[in-house]
Design a protein around this motif. Structure first.
Motif, short mmCIF file in Angstrom:
data_model
loop_
_atom_site.label_atom_id
_atom_site.label_comp_id
_atom_site.label_asym_id
_atom_site.label_seq_id
_atom_site.Cartn_x
_atom_site.Cartn_y
_atom_site.Cartn_z
N GLU A 138 0.86 -1.18 0.00
CA GLU A 138 0.00 0.00 0.00
C GLU A 138 0.90 1.24 0.00
N LYS A 139 0.77 2.04 -1.06
CA LYS A 139 1.56 3.27 -1.15
C LYS A 139 0.82 4.39 -0.42
N LEU A 140 1.45 4.94 0.61
CA LEU A 140 0.85 6.04 1.37
C LEU A 140 1.32 7.40 0.83
N VAL A 141 2.63 7.50 0.57
CA VAL A 141 3.22 8.74 0.07
C VAL A 141 4.32 8.39 -0.92
N ALA A 142 4.37 9.10 -2.03
CA ALA A 142 5.49 9.02 -2.97
C ALA A 142 5.79 10.44 -3.41
N GLN A 143 6.93 10.98 -2.97
CA GLN A 143 7.19 12.40 -3.19
C GLN A 143 8.65 12.63 -3.57
N ARG A 144 8.84 13.65 -4.36
CA ARG A 144 10.17 14.00 -4.86
C ARG A 144 11.02 14.66 -3.77
N GLY A 145 12.23 14.12 -3.58
CA GLY A 145 13.14 14.67 -2.58
C GLY A 145 14.42 15.24 -3.13
N ASP A 146 14.60 15.15 -4.47
CA ASP A 146 15.77 15.74 -5.14
C ASP A 146 17.11 15.28 -4.57
N TRP A 147 17.14 14.05 -4.06
CA TRP A 147 18.38 13.45 -3.55
C TRP A 147 18.92 14.19 -2.33
N ASP A 148 18.12 15.02 -1.70
CA ASP A 148 18.58 15.97 -0.68
C ASP A 148 18.18 15.51 0.73
N GLN A 149 19.12 15.59 1.66
CA GLN A 149 18.87 15.14 3.03
C GLN A 149 17.77 15.95 3.71
N ALA A 150 17.83 17.26 3.58
CA ALA A 150 16.83 18.11 4.23
C ALA A 150 15.43 17.82 3.69
N LYS A 151 15.34 17.61 2.39
CA LYS A 151 14.03 17.32 1.80
C LYS A 151 13.54 15.94 2.22
N GLY A 152 14.47 14.99 2.36
CA GLY A 152 14.09 13.67 2.84
C GLY A 152 13.49 13.75 4.24
N GLN A 153 14.10 14.55 5.08
CA GLN A 153 13.59 14.74 6.44
C GLN A 153 12.21 15.39 6.41
N GLU A 154 12.05 16.39 5.60
CA GLU A 154 10.78 17.11 5.50
C GLU A 154 9.63 16.21 5.02
N ILE A 155 9.91 15.42 3.99
CA ILE A 155 8.87 14.54 3.42
C ILE A 155 8.43 13.49 4.43
N VAL A 156 9.40 12.86 5.07
CA VAL A 156 9.06 11.79 6.01
C VAL A 156 8.41 12.34 7.28
N ALA A 157 8.84 13.50 7.72
CA ALA A 157 8.20 14.13 8.89
C ALA A 157 6.73 14.40 8.60
N ALA A 158 6.45 14.94 7.42
CA ALA A 158 5.05 15.22 7.06
C ALA A 158 4.24 13.94 6.94
N ALA A 159 4.86 12.90 6.38
CA ALA A 159 4.16 11.62 6.23
C ALA A 159 3.85 11.00 7.58
N LEU A 160 4.79 11.08 8.50
CA LEU A 160 4.57 10.52 9.84
C LEU A 160 3.48 11.28 10.58
N THR A 161 3.42 12.57 10.36
CA THR A 161 2.36 13.37 10.98
C THR A 161 1.00 12.97 10.43
N GLN A 162 0.95 12.71 9.12
CA GLN A 162 -0.33 12.39 8.48
C GLN A 162 -0.78 10.96 8.74
N TYR A 163 0.16 10.01 8.66
CA TYR A 163 -0.22 8.59 8.70
C TYR A 163 0.19 7.86 9.97
N GLY A 164 1.07 8.44 10.75
CA GLY A 164 1.45 7.87 12.03
C GLY A 164 1.91 6.43 11.95
N ASP A 165 1.35 5.58 12.81
CA ASP A 165 1.80 4.19 12.92
C ASP A 165 1.47 3.34 11.71
N ALA A 166 0.66 3.87 10.81
CA ALA A 166 0.32 3.10 9.61
C ALA A 166 1.54 2.90 8.70
#
Length: 357
Positions: free
Chosen positions: A238-266
């Motif tokens: 099940e795909k919850l989030v698929a988002q462009r991170g431009d190979w960048d560490q800061a963007k990776g952190q931002e995307i996953v932080a937002a995903a965890l806020t939205q979907y939590g333990d799922a």
């Protein structure tokens, strides 16, 4: 007696006159001035030094090969390791008494127009070979045609052009790793876990995908084949989030932080197309109070030293070694083959290796 003295005096005067006429002969120069034979020889010697700036040195029998390298951006973790090893290998291991590799490395600044200008400068400066890590793989045909017109071979690295682009000319090649293999290995790392990635036991693996660049073929393959490795083995996903991170560490952190806020333990698995984004994801996971290996899994690609250390400590589930040394060495060898006029294969591939605890 007087007649004899007169005759003797005449002979002496004639001898003196002839000696005075026997000096160095003058000849005209291009400017109409005159110069002596010795001066003319000096000028001839000076004329013979006009071509001393050519690549070949007749005195030593050595030559200089100009290598132009353009990297899509300098602040990419993996490509920093790659370019530094590529430059070192040319200068320290391949240069010798017979040939010196003069290496110029430039930063594409993640701007294709900037990088195209850099390649045009390499061409104008008559470099012998160009090694290009493109900002956009879709620009390969433009670069190939520019190099073809100048008859300068071009070797693409890390970001693979299409087979149609590579077929445009016989003096072009790609050196890299098969990104499908790296994606497959990411999926296998998750499948090999005792729960196959299904931490909550609901019969499916719910995941977040952090994509490098959707236009980049490596990102496309890693995204596709990491999931395919699971579905091919019968795992429901099940795909919850698929988002462009431009190979960048800061963007990776931002995307996953937002995903965890939205979907939590799922969220059970986070796939990252490279290790830089995985490092950012790790920071987001820790900030959210989640723990890798217990209630979430995280995988990357590149096997950066920092990530390998995190794998060993359990902070990251696994990564895939993208062998920058092997690829850099292969790229240099292929570039030399191209300069020497040898036939080139279209693809030179270096295998990935799974890295787990």
């Amino acid at each position: 007696m007087k007649k004899f003295l007169v005759l003797l005096l005449s002979l002496v005067m004639l001898t003196t006159l002839l000696a005075g006429c026997g000096g160095k002969k003058e000849k005209p120069t291009d400017s109409g001035n005159t110069t002596t034979d010795d001066t003319a020889k000096d000028n001839d010697a000076k004329d013979n030094t006009k071509d001393d700036t050519t690549k070949d040195d007749p005195a030593t029998g050595s030559k200089t090969v100009k290598v132009g390298i353009t990297i899509y951006k300098f602040d990419d973790n993996f490509m920093t390791l790659y370019r530094e090893e590529l430059e070192r290998y040319f200068k320290e291991e391949l240069s010798n008494d017979e040939v010196t590799y003069e290496v110029t490395v430039v930063d594409g600044k993640n701007d294709q127009a900037e990088q195209t200008n850099q390649i045009q400068t390499f061409i104008a400066d008559k470099f012998d070979v160009i090694i290009a890590n493109l900002v956009q793989s879709s620009s390969a045909s433009t670069v190939i045609n520019m190099c073809k017109d100048a008859n300068i071979p071009v070797i693409f690295i890390n970001r693979e052009p299409t087979s149609e682009d590579l077929d445009l000319w016989d003096r072009v090649a790609y050196v890299g790793a098969d990104a499908r293999q790296s994606g497959t290995m990411q999926g296998e790392i998750i499948y090999d876990l005792k729960d196959h990635g299904d931490l909550n036991g609901d019969g499916k693996v719910s995941y977040v995908m952090v994509i490098g660049d959707p236009e980049n073929v490596d990102a496309q393959y890693r995204t596709e084949f990491s999931i395919k490795a699971l579905t091919d083995k019968g795992i429901e996903v099940e795909k919850l989030v698929a988002q462009r991170g431009d190979w960048d560490q800061a963007k990776g952190q931002e995307i996953v932080a937002a995903a965890l806020t939205q979907y939590g333990d799922a969220i059970e698995v986070v796939f990252c197309n490279n290790d830089a984004m995985a490092l950012g994801a790790r920071q987001a996971i820790e900030s959210a109070g989640r723990k890798v290996g217990e209630d979430i899994y995280l995988v990357g690609v590149d096997a950066l030293d920092e990530v390998v250390a995190c794998v060993q400590s359990g902070e990251i589930t696994g990564t895939v070694l993208n062998d920058h040394n092997g690829q850099a060495h292969t790229a240099a060898v292929v570039a030399i083959k191209a300069v020497n006029g040898e036939a080139l294969d279209k693809n030179y591939t270096v295998d990935y290796v799974k890295v787990t605890k």
